[in-house]
Scaffold this active site. Structure first.
Site, PDB file in Angstrom:
ATOM      1  N   SER A  72       0.852  -1.202   0.000  1.00 38.53           N
ATOM      2  CA  SER A  72       0.000   0.000   0.000  1.00 38.53           C
ATOM      3  C   SER A  72       0.881   1.242   0.000  1.00 38.53           C
ATOM      4  CB  SER A  72      -0.879   0.020   1.250  1.00 38.53           C
ATOM      5  OG  SER A  72      -1.481   1.290   1.403  1.00 38.53           O
ATOM      6  N   TYR A 110      -1.378  -0.972  10.110  1.00 40.09           N
ATOM      7  CA  TYR A 110      -1.565  -1.276   8.684  1.00 40.09           C
ATOM      8  C   TYR A 110      -0.300  -0.922   7.896  1.00 40.09           C
ATOM      9  CZ  TYR A 110      -3.726  -1.082   4.013  1.00 40.09           C
ATOM     10  OH  TYR A 110      -4.025  -1.273   2.693  1.00 40.09           O
TER      11      TYR A 110
HETATM   12  P1  NAD Z   1     -11.552  -5.749   0.393  1.00 34.02           P
HETATM   13  O1  NAD Z   1     -11.940  -5.601   1.839  1.00 34.02           O
HETATM   14  O2  NAD Z   1     -12.597  -5.629  -0.639  1.00 34.02           O
HETATM   15  O3  NAD Z   1     -10.803  -7.151   0.175  1.00 34.02           O
HETATM   16  C1  NAD Z   1     -10.024  -7.761   1.146  1.00 34.02           C
HETATM   17  C2  NAD Z   1     -10.307  -9.248   1.068  1.00 34.02           C
HETATM   18  O4  NAD Z   1      -9.463  -9.926   1.999  1.00 34.02           O
HETATM   19  C3  NAD Z   1     -11.764  -9.593   1.428  1.00 34.02           C
HETATM   20  O5  NAD Z   1     -12.284 -10.451   0.441  1.00 34.02           O
HETATM   21  C4  NAD Z   1     -11.640 -10.277   2.773  1.00 34.02           C
HETATM   22  O6  NAD Z   1     -12.647 -11.229   3.032  1.00 34.02           O
HETATM   23  C5  NAD Z   1     -10.261 -10.912   2.644  1.00 34.02           C
HETATM   24  N1  NAD Z   1      -9.695 -11.231   3.951  1.00 34.02           N
HETATM   25  C6  NAD Z   1      -9.606 -10.415   5.027  1.00 34.02           C
HETATM   26  N2  NAD Z   1      -9.053 -11.082   6.047  1.00 34.02           N
HETATM   27  C7  NAD Z   1      -8.794 -12.341   5.605  1.00 34.02           C
HETATM   28  C8  NAD Z   1      -8.247 -13.493   6.210  1.00 34.02           C
HETATM   29  N3  NAD Z   1      -7.858 -13.493   7.496  1.00 34.02           N
HETATM   30  N4  NAD Z   1      -8.122 -14.613   5.458  1.00 34.02           N
HETATM   31  C9  NAD Z   1      -8.544 -14.630   4.171  1.00 34.02           C
HETATM   32  N5  NAD Z   1      -9.065 -13.565   3.543  1.00 34.02           N
HETATM   33  C10 NAD Z   1      -9.194 -12.438   4.258  1.00 34.02           C
HETATM   34  O7  NAD Z   1     -10.422  -4.681   0.178  1.00 34.02           O
HETATM   35  P2  NAD Z   1      -9.499  -4.305  -1.077  1.00 34.02           P
HETATM   36  O8  NAD Z   1      -9.445  -2.847  -1.093  1.00 34.02           O
HETATM   37  O9  NAD Z   1      -9.858  -5.073  -2.288  1.00 34.02           O
HETATM   38  O10 NAD Z   1      -8.076  -4.805  -0.530  1.00 34.02           O
HETATM   39  C11 NAD Z   1      -7.288  -5.788  -1.157  1.00 34.02           C
HETATM   40  C12 NAD Z   1      -5.844  -5.558  -0.763  1.00 34.02           C
HETATM   41  O11 NAD Z   1      -5.423  -4.315  -1.323  1.00 34.02           O
HETATM   42  C13 NAD Z   1      -5.623  -5.441   0.741  1.00 34.02           C
HETATM   43  O12 NAD Z   1      -4.441  -6.112   1.092  1.00 34.02           O
HETATM   44  C14 NAD Z   1      -5.467  -3.951   0.952  1.00 34.02           C
HETATM   45  O13 NAD Z   1      -4.690  -3.662   2.089  1.00 34.02           O
HETATM   46  C15 NAD Z   1      -4.782  -3.554  -0.336  1.00 34.02           C
HETATM   47  N6  NAD Z   1      -4.904  -2.133  -0.649  1.00 34.02           N
HETATM   48  C16 NAD Z   1      -6.134  -1.562  -0.870  1.00 34.02           C
HETATM   49  C17 NAD Z   1      -6.202  -0.209  -1.155  1.00 34.02           C
HETATM   50  C18 NAD Z   1      -7.512   0.500  -1.406  1.00 34.02           C
HETATM   51  O14 NAD Z   1      -7.520   1.740  -1.484  1.00 34.02           O
HETATM   52  N7  NAD Z   1      -8.606  -0.201  -1.570  1.00 34.02           N
HETATM   53  C19 NAD Z   1      -5.040   0.561  -1.190  1.00 34.02           C
HETATM   54  C20 NAD Z   1      -3.819  -0.048  -0.961  1.00 34.02           C
HETATM   55  C21 NAD Z   1      -3.770  -1.403  -0.692  1.00 34.02           C
END
Ligand code: NAD
Length: 257
Positions: A148, A163
């Site tokens: 991130s 985080y």
């Molecule tokens: P999201 O919440 O839609 O997806 C996260 C997924 O991880 C969900 O499907 C959830 O069920 C799963 N998850 C959570 N804990 C878990 C566990 N213990 N075991 C198995 N699965 C688990 O969010 P997103 O935005 O799609 O995030 C995806 C990745 O991208 C994450 O790692 C997040 O930190 C990273 N990210 C997101 C953003 C953003 O702005 N959305 C920015 C930077 C990084």
């Protein structure tokens, strides 16, 4: 086969890939579109199986869903074993499962701190180690960690210290794996998204929130899950073989290193 070449029939694991509007599901679809069989891993087995069957229907490629809490080490090893039986040769893993929290450092409890590190970092350790043993035996593999911009710029628009610390650790992990596993034919890289329109920040981004974010975005728009999926697929794909230890900033210019 050189390290850059990939087998025609190959599988990628994508963790956290069942969330409806999430990055993982978009990555899984993108990889399937490019010919990868996909192992969809998420907390909810039914949701993971639904996404896998949707991928199979849309792309006509093998896909399986697995329920797993990535913090469960024995469970992670077991799922990787099942993937090797259920699907073609395991070549890629995308460590995407993650949780965030807006709790300030002075307020964060030990339990919350540990849970965030456990999911975001230790989950990647369990699955990647199990997967990398198989990749090393086959002398070909691709690892991508989803970090991130929060890791690089000292906190995100939402995620705070736990985080950011977990996401910075993923960068260090990928760089170390690049050196250590390169001789086994495995590359390891990271993508570092900025603000992507998903539900991780507690639901859909409101218009007022979007307006604040847009001020910091030279490209003039909030990122989409497909922006991230395309870069992940490139790093995993046939043109990614000479990239290792790199971090791709998918952030629309919000953080320019
Ligand atoms: P999201 O919440 O839609 O997806 C996260 C997924 O991880 C969900 O499907 C959830 O069920 C799963 N998850 C959570 N804990 C878990 C566990 N213990 N075991 C198995 N699965 C688990 O969010 P997103 O935005 O799609 O995030 C995806 C990745 O991208 C994450 O790692 C997040 O930190 C990273 N990210 C997101 C953003 C953003 O702005 N959305 C920015 C930077 C990084």
């Amino acid at each position: 086969m050189s390290a850059a070449e990939l087998p025609d029939e190959r599988t990628a694991i994508v963790t956290g890939a069942a969330s409806e509007r999430g990055i993982g599901r978009a990555v899984a679809h993108r990889l399937a579109r490019e010919g990868w069989a996909v192992a969809v891993i998420d907390l909810d087995a039914d949701a993971a199986e639904r996404v896998a069957s949707e991928i199979h229907d849309v792309h006509g490629i093998a896909a399986r869903g697995y329920g797993l809490d990535v913090t469960d080490r024995a469970g992670s090893v077991g799922v990787v074993d099942r993937v090797t039986v259920d699907l073609p040769q395991l070549v890629g893993i995308v460590n995407n499962a993650g949780i965030s929290s807006p709790t300030a450092f002075l307020e964060v409890s030990e339990d919350e701190w540990r849970r965030i590190i456990d999911v975001n970092l230790n989950g990647a350790f369990h699955l990647t180690q199990a997967a990398a043993k198989i990749m090393a035996a086959n002398r070909v593999g691709r690892i991508v960690n989803v970090s991130s911009a929060s890791a690089q710029r000292g906190g995100g628009v939402y995620g705070r210290a736990a985080y950011s610390a977990s996401k910075a650790a993923l960068l260090g992990l990928a760089r170390t794996l690049a050196r250590e596993l390169g001789p086994h034919g495995i590359t390891a890289n990271s993508v570092s998204p900025g603000s992507i329109d998903t539900d991780i920040m507690g639901g859909r981004l409101g218009e007022d929130r979007k307006a604040v974010l847009l001020k910091e975005l030279p490209v003039g728009r909030i990122g989409t899950v497909d922006d991230v999926a395309g870069v992940v697929a490139f790093l995993l794909g046939p043109d990614g073989g000479y990239l290792t230890g790199v971090t791709y900033d998918v952030n629309g210019g919000s953080h320019i290193a």
